[in-house]
Design an enzyme around this catalytic site. Structure first.
Site, PDB file in Angstrom:
ATOM      1  N   ASP A   1      21.741 -23.883   2.894  1.00 26.75           N
ATOM      2  CA  ASP A   1      23.026 -23.937   2.172  1.00 26.75           C
ATOM      3  C   ASP A   1      24.087 -24.638   2.993  1.00 26.75           C
ATOM      4  O   ASP A   1      24.762 -24.011   3.784  1.00 26.75           O
ATOM      5  CB  ASP A   1      23.439 -22.498   1.826  1.00 26.75           C
ATOM      6  CG  ASP A   1      24.668 -22.420   0.952  1.00 26.75           C
ATOM      7  OD1 ASP A   1      25.084 -23.446   0.427  1.00 26.75           O
ATOM      8  OD2 ASP A   1      25.219 -21.305   0.807  1.00 26.75           O
TER       9      ASP A   1
ATOM     10  N   GLU B   1      33.279 -26.394  -0.083  1.00 24.73           N
ATOM     11  CA  GLU B   1      32.629 -25.593  -1.129  1.00 24.73           C
ATOM     12  C   GLU B   1      32.668 -24.110  -0.784  1.00 24.73           C
ATOM     13  O   GLU B   1      32.934 -23.265  -1.644  1.00 24.73           O
ATOM     14  CB  GLU B   1      31.177 -26.051  -1.314  1.00 24.73           C
ATOM     15  CG  GLU B   1      30.547 -25.568  -2.632  1.00 24.73           C
ATOM     16  CD  GLU B   1      29.979 -24.154  -2.585  1.00 24.73           C
ATOM     17  OE1 GLU B   1      29.777 -23.562  -3.658  1.00 24.73           O
ATOM     18  OE2 GLU B   1      29.734 -23.627  -1.484  1.00 24.73           O
ATOM     19  N   GLU B   2      32.437 -23.799   0.476  1.00 24.87           N
ATOM     20  CA  GLU B   2      32.356 -22.387   0.870  1.00 24.87           C
ATOM     21  C   GLU B   2      33.721 -21.704   0.910  1.00 24.87           C
ATOM     22  O   GLU B   2      33.801 -20.501   1.141  1.00 24.87           O
ATOM     23  CB  GLU B   2      31.648 -22.254   2.228  1.00 24.87           C
ATOM     24  CG  GLU B   2      30.213 -22.765   2.251  1.00 24.87           C
ATOM     25  CD  GLU B   2      29.225 -21.923   1.422  1.00 24.87           C
ATOM     26  OE1 GLU B   2      29.663 -21.042   0.671  1.00 24.87           O
ATOM     27  OE2 GLU B   2      28.021 -22.187   1.550  1.00 24.87           O
TER      28      GLU B   2
ATOM     29  N   ASP C   1      21.544 -27.079  -4.594  1.00 26.48           N
ATOM     30  CA  ASP C   1      22.295 -26.047  -3.862  1.00 26.48           C
ATOM     31  C   ASP C   1      21.959 -24.677  -4.445  1.00 26.48           C
ATOM     32  O   ASP C   1      22.751 -23.756  -4.390  1.00 26.48           O
ATOM     33  CB  ASP C   1      23.799 -26.349  -3.979  1.00 26.48           C
ATOM     34  CG  ASP C   1      24.647 -25.571  -2.988  1.00 26.48           C
ATOM     35  OD1 ASP C   1      24.090 -25.098  -1.974  1.00 26.48           O
ATOM     36  OD2 ASP C   1      25.856 -25.429  -3.225  1.00 26.48           O
TER      37      ASP C   1
ATOM     38  N   HIS D   1      27.430 -30.032  -0.463  1.00 30.08           N
ATOM     39  CA  HIS D   1      28.490 -29.727   0.505  1.00 30.08           C
ATOM     40  C   HIS D   1      27.936 -29.686   1.920  1.00 30.08           C
ATOM     41  O   HIS D   1      26.813 -29.233   2.150  1.00 30.08           O
ATOM     42  CB  HIS D   1      29.235 -28.441   0.156  1.00 30.08           C
ATOM     43  CG  HIS D   1      28.404 -27.186   0.129  1.00 30.08           C
ATOM     44  ND1 HIS D   1      28.329 -26.328   1.208  1.00 30.08           N
ATOM     45  CD2 HIS D   1      27.644 -26.628  -0.844  1.00 30.08           C
ATOM     46  CE1 HIS D   1      27.561 -25.289   0.894  1.00 30.08           C
ATOM     47  NE2 HIS D   1      27.118 -25.442  -0.348  1.00 30.08           N
TER      48      HIS D   1
ATOM     49  N   ASP E   1      29.878 -28.362   4.418  1.00 26.24           N
ATOM     50  CA  ASP E   1      30.466 -27.234   5.145  1.00 26.24           C
ATOM     51  C   ASP E   1      29.548 -26.023   5.047  1.00 26.24           C
ATOM     52  O   ASP E   1      28.699 -25.946   4.151  1.00 26.24           O
ATOM     53  CB  ASP E   1      31.870 -26.892   4.617  1.00 26.24           C
ATOM     54  CG  ASP E   1      31.862 -26.391   3.169  1.00 26.24           C
ATOM     55  OD1 ASP E   1      31.090 -26.929   2.347  1.00 26.24           O
ATOM     56  OD2 ASP E   1      32.624 -25.450   2.856  1.00 26.24           O
TER      57      ASP E   1
HETATM   58  N1  BES Z   1      24.876 -22.576  -2.797  1.00 27.91           N
HETATM   59  C1  BES Z   1      25.717 -21.451  -3.042  1.00 27.91           C
HETATM   60  C2  BES Z   1      25.611 -20.921  -4.449  1.00 27.91           C
HETATM   61  C3  BES Z   1      24.246 -20.483  -4.896  1.00 27.91           C
HETATM   62  C4  BES Z   1      23.350 -19.901  -4.027  1.00 27.91           C
HETATM   63  C5  BES Z   1      23.898 -20.640  -6.196  1.00 27.91           C
HETATM   64  C6  BES Z   1      22.095 -19.518  -4.448  1.00 27.91           C
HETATM   65  C7  BES Z   1      22.662 -20.222  -6.648  1.00 27.91           C
HETATM   66  C8  BES Z   1      21.747 -19.667  -5.762  1.00 27.91           C
HETATM   67  C9  BES Z   1      27.150 -21.829  -2.734  1.00 27.91           C
HETATM   68  O1  BES Z   1      27.267 -22.508  -1.522  1.00 27.91           O
HETATM   69  C10 BES Z   1      27.966 -20.581  -2.591  1.00 27.91           C
HETATM   70  O2  BES Z   1      27.715 -19.846  -1.680  1.00 27.91           O
HETATM   71  N2  BES Z   1      28.944 -20.361  -3.458  1.00 27.91           N
HETATM   72  C11 BES Z   1      29.844 -19.267  -3.314  1.00 27.91           C
HETATM   73  C12 BES Z   1      31.098 -19.486  -4.102  1.00 27.91           C
HETATM   74  C13 BES Z   1      32.233 -20.067  -3.320  1.00 27.91           C
HETATM   75  C14 BES Z   1      33.501 -20.077  -4.152  1.00 27.91           C
HETATM   76  C15 BES Z   1      32.473 -19.397  -2.007  1.00 27.91           C
HETATM   77  C16 BES Z   1      29.222 -18.005  -3.825  1.00 27.91           C
HETATM   78  O3  BES Z   1      28.387 -18.032  -4.742  1.00 27.91           O
HETATM   79  O4  BES Z   1      29.584 -16.953  -3.291  1.00 27.91           O
HETATM   80 MN    MN Z   2      25.883 -23.969  -1.331  1.00 26.12          MN
HETATM   81 MN    MN Z   3      27.162 -20.949   0.114  1.00 25.62          MN
END
Ligand code: BES
Ligand code: MN
Ligand code: MN
Length: 455
Positions: free
Chosen positions: A116, A149-150, A176, A83, A85
């Site tokens: 990220d 994604e965020e 990611d 992603h 964003d």
């Molecule tokens: N890259 C992250 C998820 C992540 C970070 C997985 C570190 C494993 C280790 C992703 O961009 C993220 O932040 N996801 C969100 C979910 C989304 C629905 C906002 C999260 O995990 O809060």
């Molecule tokens: Mn991410």
């Molecule tokens: Mn994230």
């Protein structure tokens, strides 16, 4: 290859800096045009790298960047997902250098999205460029980089369902996630799911004088705090009836295997400046952040928060609450359990409303597949030691959807570190990690092609 990577090192970094300067904050409509500029930047770099069909695909939200290079129909196809964003940079005043002016300190790139996921996405763009410029691609490659994604990937599901043919592949490769440490490579085999709700508690129909009415009319902030506090017992177990019903308990052997991963609790506490960790009784810190579900308040507000004191009994209180989920919980089920429970425990002196936000299913990838093996071999070759399989605590909700819509497993070959401060002020990404990623990704392609050919 080695030579190409070495002589283009500085350019790779300069280009990443250009991408990091674009404030592609998907949550805030004020940045809508910047989000698009980041997509266009990637489209142009994918074209320059030698990929075909690089284009923006419109959705009801932010555009998806797609490109591909089909070198041979007999070869397997790797679909890269990431992603472009980023999370909002607030609070700005806590950044030591501005979030969208990337800066290097102590061998680390400081900027929102440095890790990220712009830094990690850009490793793929450069790895594919390097393969095309040197030995060629051992696999066909498709690249799909989204801009939501965020904020829950609201429109990517629709895009995927409408483009099944275009996205046909053998495996999805994602960077990611994180490794344990720069000298302890690891490969994530699981992600937690997410259920996210916003709650509203209403007392009287207007704010009241806290002297005239205080003591006789429910204060929704007090009530909300009591309700939230009651949702965990003294052992840190979540008290919502049925919450754990579908939680898959790991066997003693599986937990013993997990416990072998190196972890320094003192270092962990020192980094966070906390005297003690806190969580569910009977589980280690690593287990609490990976194989156990959680319930956390992400934000809470109401009443008077301006300067000085205002004696007021507020009419409303609000909170945003997230629950991280593990197999076999589903966000649909948990959101409903939460909503029923929250309504059930509300005292008659208030009215409550629960509004679900985005959610997502947990995901675990099998480790006995050739896809996982290829990633493991790639990391082993670039680090000189085998990566440790881990379960991650974060969520990438779209991964479960990829499996459902495309029938594809995702390999979570991330290169970040927990100390990269994702979503926090002063997010950073190590130069070591950026270059290690660019070096390791082509090795995945190499090993995957070889394993597929011998299948
Ligand atoms: N890259 C992250 C998820 C992540 C970070 C997985 C570190 C494993 C280790 C992703 O961009 C993220 O932040 N996801 C969100 C979910 C989304 C629905 C906002 C999260 O995990 O809060
Ligand atoms: Mn991410
Ligand atoms: Mn994230």
């Amino acid at each position: 290859m080695k030579q190409y990577l070495e002589s283009n090192k500085q350019r790779f970094l300069d280009e990443l800096f250009d991408l990091l300067r674009i404030p592609s904050v998907s949550a805030d409509s004020a940045f809508k045009n910047d989000v698009r500029r980041a997509a266009e930047f990637l489209r142009d770099k994918l074209t320059a790298a030698g990929l075909d069909k690089a284009a923006l695909h419109e959705t009801a939200g932010h555009p998806v960047v797609y490109a591909e290079k089909m070198v041979d129909p007999a070869k397997p196809t790797v679909l890269i997902y990431g992603h472009y964003d980023v999370q909002p940079a607030d609070p700005y005043e806590l950044w030591h250098t501005p979030p969208f002016e990337p800066t290097i300190r102590n061998e680390r790139i400081y900027a929102r999205g440095a890790c990220d996921d712009k830094g990690q996405v850009y490793m793929h763009v450069k790895a594919v460029e390097a393969m095309l410029a040197t030995d060629g691609l051992p696999c066909n490659v498709k690249v799909m980089i989204e801009g939501e994604e965020e904020v829950g990937s609201d429109h990517l599901g629709e895009f995927v369902a409408a483009n099944r043919e275009m996205l046909k592949a053998d495996v999805i490769l994602i960077s990611d996630t994180s490794i344990i440490a720069n000298d302890v490579p690891s490969l994530e085999m699981g992600l937690r799911g997410l259920s996210y709700v916003e709650v509203e508690v209403t007392g009287a129909n207007r704010d009241l004088h806290s002297g005239v009415y205080g003591g006789a009319v429910a204060n929704p902030i007090n009530v909300l705090c009591e309700m939230i506090a009651s949702m965990k017992d003294a052992d840190g177990h979540i008290t919502i009836p049925g919450f754990y019903d579908n939680v898959l308990e790991l066997s003693a052997e599986e937990r013993a295997e997990m416990a072998k991963a190196p972890f320094d609790l003192d270092e962990y506490k020192r980094d966070l400046d906390i005297a003690e960790v806190a969580g569910e009784a009977g589980y280690t810190t690593n287990e609490r952040t990976s194989i156990r579900p959680t319930l956390d308040v992400n934000g809470i507000w109401g009443g008077y928060i301006g300067e000085g004191a205002k004696t007021v009994l507020p009419s409303k209180a609000f909170a945003k609450i997230s629950m991280r989920l593990v197999p076999n919980q589903t966000d649909a089920e948990i959101t409903e359990l939460f909503s029923n429970h929250f309504n059930a425990i509300a005292p008659p002196s208030v009215k409550v409303a629960v509004r679900p936000h985005h959610g997502g299913l947990p995901y675990v990838t099998p480790t006995d597949s050739i896809e996982f093996e290829a990633a493991s071999l790639a990391m082993e070759e670039s680090w000189g030691k085998k990566p440790i399989p881990t379960r991650g605590g974060g969520s990438i909700p779209i991964v479960a959807l990829f499996e459902r819509e495309l029938g594809l497993k995702s390999i979570l070959m991330g290169f970040g570190l927990d100390i990269d401060a994702l979503h926090s002020p002063n997010e950073s990404y190590g130069l070591f990690n950026f270059y290690k990623g660019i070096e390791t990704i082509p090795l995945f392609f190499k090993h995957y092609a070889a394993l597929k050919a011998n299948q």
